[in-house]
Write a protein that holds these residues in place. Sequence first.
Motif, PDB file in Angstrom:
ATOM      1  N   LEU A  17      13.760   6.002  11.339  1.00  0.00           N
ATOM      2  CA  LEU A  17      14.157   4.349  11.176  1.00  0.00           C
ATOM      3  C   LEU A  17      13.217   3.349  11.551  1.00  0.00           C
ATOM      4  O   LEU A  17      12.900   2.603  10.732  1.00  0.00           O
ATOM      5  CB  LEU A  17      15.558   4.180  11.727  1.00  0.00           C
ATOM      6  N   GLU A  18      12.652   3.564  12.859  1.00  0.00           N
ATOM      7  CA  GLU A  18      11.871   2.611  13.327  1.00  0.00           C
ATOM      8  C   GLU A  18      10.311   2.733  12.598  1.00  0.00           C
ATOM      9  O   GLU A  18       9.801   1.701  12.339  1.00  0.00           O
ATOM     10  CB  GLU A  18      11.515   2.936  14.736  1.00  0.00           C
ATOM     11  N   SER A  19      10.013   3.960  12.251  1.00  0.00           N
ATOM     12  CA  SER A  19       8.762   3.938  11.158  1.00  0.00           C
ATOM     13  C   SER A  19       9.082   3.342  10.017  1.00  0.00           C
ATOM     14  O   SER A  19       8.245   2.695   9.451  1.00  0.00           O
ATOM     15  CB  SER A  19       8.551   5.607  11.112  1.00  0.00           C
ATOM     16  N   MET A  20      10.374   3.658   9.471  1.00  0.00           N
ATOM     17  CA  MET A  20      10.448   2.889   8.094  1.00  0.00           C
ATOM     18  C   MET A  20      10.679   1.210   8.352  1.00  0.00           C
ATOM     19  O   MET A  20      10.447   0.551   7.303  1.00  0.00           O
ATOM     20  CB  MET A  20      11.878   3.317   7.483  1.00  0.00           C
ATOM     21  N   LYS A  21      11.314   0.827   9.291  1.00  0.00           N
ATOM     22  CA  LYS A  21      11.301  -0.598   9.676  1.00  0.00           C
ATOM     23  C   LYS A  21       9.949  -1.296   9.731  1.00  0.00           C
ATOM     24  O   LYS A  21       9.534  -2.261   9.402  1.00  0.00           O
ATOM     25  CB  LYS A  21      12.123  -0.993  11.026  1.00  0.00           C
ATOM     26  N   SER A  22       9.023  -0.331  10.385  1.00  0.00           N
ATOM     27  CA  SER A  22       7.640  -0.718  10.469  1.00  0.00           C
ATOM     28  C   SER A  22       6.860  -0.801   9.288  1.00  0.00           C
ATOM     29  O   SER A  22       6.027  -1.782   8.865  1.00  0.00           O
ATOM     30  CB  SER A  22       6.936   0.193  11.499  1.00  0.00           C
ATOM     31  N   VAL A  24       8.316  -1.346   6.370  1.00  0.00           N
ATOM     32  CA  VAL A  24       8.910  -2.328   5.579  1.00  0.00           C
ATOM     33  C   VAL A  24       8.418  -3.835   6.095  1.00  0.00           C
ATOM     34  O   VAL A  24       8.211  -4.577   5.372  1.00  0.00           O
ATOM     35  CB  VAL A  24      10.567  -2.614   5.899  1.00  0.00           C
ATOM     36  N   ARG A  25       8.236  -3.844   7.426  1.00  0.00           N
ATOM     37  CA  ARG A  25       7.309  -5.353   7.923  1.00  0.00           C
ATOM     38  C   ARG A  25       6.166  -5.292   7.515  1.00  0.00           C
ATOM     39  O   ARG A  25       5.878  -6.454   7.238  1.00  0.00           O
ATOM     40  CB  ARG A  25       7.492  -5.281   9.429  1.00  0.00           C
ATOM     41  N   GLY A  26       5.353  -4.211   7.423  1.00  0.00           N
ATOM     42  CA  GLY A  26       3.807  -4.172   6.835  1.00  0.00           C
ATOM     43  C   GLY A  26       3.901  -4.649   5.346  1.00  0.00           C
ATOM     44  O   GLY A  26       3.243  -5.420   4.866  1.00  0.00           O
ATOM     45  N   LEU A  27       4.924  -4.093   4.551  1.00  0.00           N
ATOM     46  CA  LEU A  27       5.036  -4.363   3.239  1.00  0.00           C
ATOM     47  C   LEU A  27       5.565  -5.790   3.079  1.00  0.00           C
ATOM     48  O   LEU A  27       4.874  -6.477   1.879  1.00  0.00           O
ATOM     49  CB  LEU A  27       6.191  -3.526   2.401  1.00  0.00           C
ATOM     50  N   HIS A  32       4.139 -10.968   1.497  1.00  0.00           N
ATOM     51  CA  HIS A  32       3.985 -12.604   1.954  1.00  0.00           C
ATOM     52  C   HIS A  32       2.408 -13.164   1.422  1.00  0.00           C
ATOM     53  O   HIS A  32       2.318 -14.100   0.755  1.00  0.00           O
ATOM     54  CB  HIS A  32       4.287 -12.939   3.248  1.00  0.00           C
ATOM     55  N   THR A  33       1.509 -12.347   2.014  1.00  0.00           N
ATOM     56  CA  THR A  33       0.070 -12.628   1.711  1.00  0.00           C
ATOM     57  C   THR A  33      -0.384 -12.670   0.105  1.00  0.00           C
ATOM     58  O   THR A  33      -0.724 -13.441  -0.322  1.00  0.00           O
ATOM     59  CB  THR A  33      -0.680 -11.536   2.218  1.00  0.00           C
ATOM     60  N   LEU A  34       0.469 -11.534  -0.546  1.00  0.00           N
ATOM     61  CA  LEU A  34       0.065 -11.614  -2.040  1.00  0.00           C
ATOM     62  C   LEU A  34       0.781 -12.692  -2.845  1.00  0.00           C
ATOM     63  O   LEU A  34       0.314 -13.431  -3.567  1.00  0.00           O
ATOM     64  CB  LEU A  34       0.490 -10.187  -2.599  1.00  0.00           C
ATOM     65  N   THR A  35       2.032 -13.141  -2.308  1.00  0.00           N
ATOM     66  CA  THR A  35       2.554 -14.142  -2.819  1.00  0.00           C
ATOM     67  C   THR A  35       1.819 -15.499  -2.551  1.00  0.00           C
ATOM     68  O   THR A  35       1.745 -16.308  -3.561  1.00  0.00           O
ATOM     69  CB  THR A  35       4.009 -14.301  -2.064  1.00  0.00           C
ATOM     70  N   GLU A  36       1.398 -15.768  -1.340  1.00  0.00           N
ATOM     71  CA  GLU A  36       0.669 -16.911  -1.042  1.00  0.00           C
ATOM     72  C   GLU A  36      -0.718 -16.971  -2.187  1.00  0.00           C
ATOM     73  O   GLU A  36      -0.976 -18.043  -2.796  1.00  0.00           O
ATOM     74  CB  GLU A  36       0.338 -16.846   0.535  1.00  0.00           C
TER      75      GLU A  36
END
Length: 149
Positions: A17-22, A24-27, A32-36
């Motif tokens: 779960l922590e790995s997946m959350k990590s 997800v945060r990276g994605l 966010h970067t790609l949207t900007e």
Amino acid sequence: LRLAEANDRMMKCNENLESMKSKVRGLEAKLHTLTEEFERATQDKNNQIKQAERTQGQLHLAERLLNALSRENVHWAQSLDKLISSKTTLPGDILLASAFNTYSGPFSGPFRRTLLYENWIPDTKERGIPISPNLKPGSKAFLELTADD
């Protein structure tokens, strides 16, 4: 034993779960970067479109100006031809106009016309001084000069 297995499985699931959350945060950060970047690219595209429209408008105005100037070029060429052709008659025309203004100012219109058309123009022609062919009764060149006040 079952409790230990369940705790072990739960710990692996929590790590997963922590790995997946990590991930997800990276994605989400990447999103966010790609949207900007997309928004900046869209803004740049819109600015380029506006600039192209302004440039197109300026090009249209420049074409209109060139067309007007080309028409004016024809006018200037005609004026230059007229000026060149009047170069030979200008001294005679000035002579008659200045004589007319100098010597006939206080006289009546009919007497001024007599001086100009019966005396000065024939005398100027006899002396070989070229004058404009439009110096005749009713011509615009001398109409104002021969008019009574």
